[in-house]
Scaffold this active site. Structure first.
Site, PDB file in Angstrom:
ATOM      1  N   THR A 197      42.371  51.533  34.838  1.00  0.00           N
ATOM      2  CA  THR A 197      42.127  52.969  35.028  1.00  0.00           C
ATOM      3  C   THR A 197      42.555  53.346  36.444  1.00  0.00           C
ATOM      4  O   THR A 197      42.434  52.531  37.362  1.00  0.00           O
ATOM      5  CB  THR A 197      40.621  53.252  34.828  1.00  0.00           C
ATOM      6  N   ASP A 228      33.765  57.436  30.593  1.00  0.00           N
ATOM      7  CA  ASP A 228      33.274  58.237  31.727  1.00  0.00           C
ATOM      8  C   ASP A 228      34.385  59.008  32.439  1.00  0.00           C
ATOM      9  O   ASP A 228      34.115  60.022  33.083  1.00  0.00           O
ATOM     10  CB  ASP A 228      32.594  57.310  32.751  1.00  0.00           C
ATOM     11  N   GLY A 251      32.622  52.358  30.870  1.00  0.00           N
ATOM     12  CA  GLY A 251      32.294  53.775  30.838  1.00  0.00           C
ATOM     13  C   GLY A 251      30.935  54.124  30.262  1.00  0.00           C
ATOM     14  O   GLY A 251      30.296  55.084  30.707  1.00  0.00           O
TER      15      GLY A 251
END
Ligand code: ASP
Length: 335
Positions: A197, A228, A251
């Site tokens: 990410t 998230d 997340g």
């Protein structure tokens, strides 16, 4: 004499440009230093440097922190090395569903997209949601429709696929199938964590903070799972009164612990430093319940912290003195 002092003080103020600073992450996870070849490591460090310089150039020439974090994240989205845009992880069905968000600390404006499949730069789309729609978060086909309405061309979902992600999905699916047949509930709750990410936080010359995050989510995610990263407060948060945060990690935990907003709340209401606040949330709140990941945080003075509770996190910063630093593993393990 008094007037002279005032004059020279104001002359000094006009000469001294206000500080700018930027930090990025490229995901946190469990890779071991020994598994990262020299070539691959060099490729990561070089791409992170490009991304940082892109954002820093914007900040140095007086650009807004929001524009800097969007441009920086876009560089990482276009690189197959990270789990965002090209190189994003794959869903259980072998597709890509991309999430992104950003927030402006000056006015608390925000934009987010979730589950987009044909948008070349999810962070650009999230930015446009903030600027041109009356909403904060658009999801799935609606977000795609909005992208078309503002003239963003559709890209083929397969254009995000890399051989590495396809192999990763295969491996994870084999593990999932083995688990399903073994019916171990505990394991089912622990999806394998993958790196990649991307996110950026920045301070501009006007003293404004911004944060942005973009991801493909988690490998073999199902049923329209949303992590998230596109959730304001969980994976992304910025408020000039405290700090700006972009998160990476598992997340489900970051959503339930409202990680990015909680770090900024500790700074704002408890007068914690960004280092203390991030440390408390990652190590005292998340780690005891099995929540793994990391954050990058910047405050209005341009201080930066980049802690993580995993073995490593791709990360880098250019501080207020213009010094560039990059890291992957814990400081003690970096060669
Ligand atoms: N936080 C991302 C998600 O849960 C994944 C990651 O940061 O690696 O979707």
């Amino acid at each position: 004499m008094f007037a002279l002092v005032l004059l020279s003080a104001s002359a000094f103020a006009t000469q001294q440009a206000a500080p700018v600073a930027i930090a990025i992450h490229g995901g946190a996870g469990t890779l071991k230093a020994a598994d990262l070849t020299d070539d691959l490591k060099a490729a990561y460090l070089s791409k992170m440097t490009d991304a940082l310089r892109t954002g820093h150039d914007i900040l140095r020439s007086g650009g807004a922190s929001v524009d800097a974090v969007v441009a920086t994240v876009e560089v990482l989205e276009q690189s197959p090395l990270f789990n965002a845009g090209i190189g994003a992880v794959m869903t259980f069905e072998g597709k890509h569903e991309l999430d992104a968000s950003l927030m402006s600390g000056a006015d608390l404006q925000a934009g987010a997209v979730s589950g987009v499949t044909t948008v070349g730069s999810p962070i650009r789309l999230a930015h446009t949601v903030m600027l041109q729609s009356p909403h904060v978060m658009l999801a799935g086909p609606g977000a795609e429709g909005f992208a078309r309405s503002i003239g963003m061309p559709a890209v083929d979902n397969t254009s995000f696929t890399t051989p590495r992600r396809a192999e990763q999905l295969q491996r994870v699916k084999e593990r999932i199938n083995a688990r399903i047949s073994a019916r171990t509930d505990l394991e089912q709750r622990v999806p394998p964590h993958k790196w990649g990410t991307v996110g950026a936080v920045a301070l501009d010359r006007d003293g404004n903070l911004a944060a942005a995050t973009s991801t493909g989510g988690m490998t073999a995610k199902r049923w329209g799972r949303v992590g998230d990263s596109p959730i304001i407060g969980a994976g992304t948060f910025a408020d000039n009164r405290s700090c700006a945060v972009s998160a990476t990690g598992h997340g489900e935990y970051f959503i339930r612990f409202n990680v990015a907003a909680d770090i900024c709340a500790r700074v704002r209401y408890r007068q914690a430093t960004i280092g203390e606040a991030a440390q408390q949330v990652l190590f005292d709140e998340l780690l005891p319940v099995g929540g793994t990941g990391g954050v990058i945080v910047i405050n209005p003075r341009g201080d930066i912290v980049m802690p993580f509770n995993t073995p490593g996190m791709y990360r880098g910063a250019i501080d207020t003195d213009g010094n560039l630093q990059l890291g992957i593993f814990k400081q003690s393990e970096e060669q």
